[in-house]
Design a protein around this motif. Structure first.
Motif, PDB file in Angstrom:
ATOM      1  N   UNK A  20       2.477  -4.031   2.540  1.00 11.53           N
ATOM      2  CA  UNK A  20       2.347  -4.102   3.997  1.00 11.53           C
ATOM      3  C   UNK A  20       3.641  -4.592   4.648  1.00 11.53           C
ATOM      4  N   UNK A  21       4.246  -5.620   4.074  1.00 10.44           N
ATOM      5  CA  UNK A  21       5.497  -6.144   4.638  1.00 10.44           C
ATOM      6  C   UNK A  21       6.609  -5.112   4.532  1.00 10.44           C
ATOM      7  N   UNK A  22       6.621  -4.364   3.436  1.00 12.36           N
ATOM      8  CA  UNK A  22       7.620  -3.308   3.282  1.00 12.36           C
ATOM      9  C   UNK A  22       7.420  -2.213   4.328  1.00 12.36           C
ATOM     10  N   UNK A  56      -3.116  -1.380   7.534  1.00  6.35           N
ATOM     11  CA  UNK A  56      -2.422  -0.164   7.111  1.00  6.35           C
ATOM     12  C   UNK A  56      -2.717   1.000   8.034  1.00  6.35           C
ATOM     13  N   UNK A  57      -3.981   1.146   8.401  1.00  4.40           N
ATOM     14  CA  UNK A  57      -4.381   2.196   9.337  1.00  4.40           C
ATOM     15  C   UNK A  57      -3.680   2.024  10.669  1.00  4.40           C
ATOM     16  N   UNK A  58      -3.630   0.796  11.171  1.00  2.00           N
ATOM     17  CA  UNK A  58      -3.014   0.543  12.473  1.00  2.00           C
ATOM     18  C   UNK A  58      -1.499   0.744  12.431  1.00  2.00           C
ATOM     19  N   UNK A  59      -0.859   0.386  11.329  1.00  2.00           N
ATOM     20  CA  UNK A  59       0.573   0.679  11.193  1.00  2.00           C
ATOM     21  C   UNK A  59       0.811   2.183  11.293  1.00  2.00           C
ATOM     22  N   UNK A  60      -0.060   2.953  10.661  1.00  2.00           N
ATOM     23  CA  UNK A  60       0.047   4.405  10.741  1.00  2.00           C
ATOM     24  C   UNK A  60      -0.169   4.917  12.153  1.00  2.00           C
ATOM     25  N   UNK A  61      -1.128   4.331  12.861  1.00  2.00           N
ATOM     26  CA  UNK A  61      -1.398   4.754  14.232  1.00  2.00           C
ATOM     27  C   UNK A  61      -0.172   4.552  15.126  1.00  2.00           C
ATOM     28  N   UNK A 117       4.742   6.051  -2.499  1.00  2.00           N
ATOM     29  CA  UNK A 117       3.342   6.482  -2.535  1.00  2.00           C
ATOM     30  C   UNK A 117       2.398   5.286  -2.388  1.00  2.00           C
ATOM     31  N   UNK A 118       2.776   4.156  -2.951  1.00  2.00           N
ATOM     32  CA  UNK A 118       1.966   2.951  -2.832  1.00  2.00           C
ATOM     33  C   UNK A 118       1.843   2.534  -1.366  1.00  2.00           C
ATOM     34  N   UNK A 119       2.956   2.588  -0.643  1.00  2.00           N
ATOM     35  CA  UNK A 119       2.922   2.246   0.776  1.00  2.00           C
ATOM     36  C   UNK A 119       2.108   3.263   1.562  1.00  2.00           C
ATOM     37  N   UNK A 120       2.243   4.545   1.211  1.00  2.00           N
ATOM     38  CA  UNK A 120       1.497   5.590   1.913  1.00  2.00           C
ATOM     39  C   UNK A 120      -0.007   5.434   1.713  1.00  2.00           C
ATOM     40  N   UNK A 121      -0.425   4.952   0.543  1.00  2.00           N
ATOM     41  CA  UNK A 121      -1.854   4.758   0.280  1.00  2.00           C
ATOM     42  C   UNK A 121      -2.467   3.747   1.232  1.00  2.00           C
ATOM     43  N   UNK A 122      -1.654   2.829   1.762  1.00  2.00           N
ATOM     44  CA  UNK A 122      -2.172   1.823   2.696  1.00  2.00           C
ATOM     45  C   UNK A 122      -2.746   2.439   3.965  1.00  2.00           C
ATOM     46  N   UNK A 123      -2.280   3.623   4.341  1.00  2.00           N
ATOM     47  CA  UNK A 123      -2.809   4.261   5.543  1.00  2.00           C
ATOM     48  C   UNK A 123      -4.285   4.610   5.395  1.00  2.00           C
TER      49      UNK A 123
END
Length: 340
Positions: free
Chosen positions: A90-92, A136-141, A70-76
């Motif tokens: 972010x690295x994870x 985080x947004x760009x990783x999601x994109x 969930x912590x990683x998902x919040x980065x989006x």
């Protein structure tokens, strides 16, 4: 834009800074119940759009497929500021997702927060795209492009199918036809959207009250997204920043953007708010937001007190001496902007 004064900053009785702005609050009937200035003024969301831009990820199975926390998902949804926990998450994410750092369109940067930035410079670390506050947004994109079979190249272009999907989601949540949404380019290079302030408030009303969303799949995606934002509030910004302070309150969904834009929704009260500080200042957000909560008699006084602690009304110099004051000069009233 109407020049309605929200905030005055004075030193020894002499006004140094005046911050004009616009505020709109809506109820769950999408009616404007609080209005300071022109609620039909078009305003760019800037990073207040990040939760909306993250919805495609939460509509997909990416989080479970790649075993994201969930912590990683919040980065989006985040405007991360480069603290240790941001960099670790972010690295994870970069390790887990089928994404290469060089595919991110956001430029190489140092963290926004001074502490980690200075430490990296001392350690002679180079800027990285991963450290950009929109990473985080760009990783999601990029991950969504791979998931949906879209080309990664050009994902930042307005005509790209992912950006068109986001535009469609925004139109549905804001109740503004796609043809009426103004498009620009944000600081990180992707499309940014402008709609009337009232409709920005409606968007955050729906994020806080997803039962108002007609599509069941999107309704559940929004519930999941806002849950991780609340449970990992420091990921969305960092300690002692407005977004994280507000999101610690599980009743609030909130996100700010550049140039003085702020949006939030109240779950129990079933209200959505949007504001624009015309000076572009973010410094006075805590004063404005605290005043809004006080004027609507918001029940969680701890949240209001936390905002007041971020930006006290007493101005002090470097030695801690009281030298001035900050005054909120707006009154919320139904459909009318007033000045004290």
């Amino acid at each position: 834009m109407e020049n309605i004064t929200l905030i005055e900053e004075a030193r020894n009785g002499l006004v140094e800074n005046i911050h004009h702005g616009l505020i709109c609050g809506v109820n769950d009937q999408r009616q404007s119940i609080y209005n300071v200035g022109n609620e039909e003024q078009y305003v760019y969301y800037r990073s207040a759009s990040k939760p909306i831009q993250a919805i495609p990820v939460f509509l997909s199975n990416i989080i479970s497929k790649y075993n994201l926390t969930d912590e990683e998902a919040a980065l989006f949804t985040a405007s991360q500021r480069g603290e240790t926990y941001h960099i670790s998450a972010l690295k994870s994410l970069l390790h887990k997702l089928p994404v290469k750092e060089e595919e991110l369109f956001c430029p190489a940067s140092y963290p926004l927060n001074a502490g980690p930035k200075e430490e990296m410079i001392r350690n002679q670390e180079s800027k990285r795209r991963l450290y950009h506050n929109c990473a985080g947004k760009h990783l999601g994109f990029v991950a969504m492009c791979r998931e949906l079979g879209y080309p990664v190249d050009g994902y930042w272009e307005e005509s790209h199918p992912l950006q068109q999907k986001i535009l469609s989601i925004l139109s549905e949540l804001s109740e503004v036809p796609e043809t009426k949404i103004i498009k620009g380019i944000d600081g990180c290079g992707v499309p940014v959207f402008a709609i009337p302030l009232k409709n920005m408030a409606i968007t955050y009303l729906k994020l806080a009250c997803p039962d108002l969303i007609m599509d069941d799949h999107m309704k559940q995606a929004v519930k999941n997204m806002t849950r991780v934002m609340n449970e990992h509030s420091n990921i969305v910004a960092s300690e002692d920043f407005v977004c994280s302070v507000l999101l610690k309150d599980p009743n609030i969904v909130a996100k700010g953007g550049a140039q003085g834009v702020y949006c939030f929704g109240l779950k129990k009260e079933r209200m959505g708010f949007a504001l624009k500080v015309l000076s572009g200042s973010e410094d006075v957000w805590p004063n404005i937001l605290a005043s809004i909560l006080e004027q609507i008699e918001y029940s969680n006084k701890e949240t209001t007190a936390s905002l007041r602690a971020l930006k006290p009304s007493v101005v002090k110099n470097d030695s801690g001496m009281a030298v001035g004051e900050i005054k909120e000069l707006f009154l919320l009233s139904g459909n009318v902007g007033e000045i004290e």
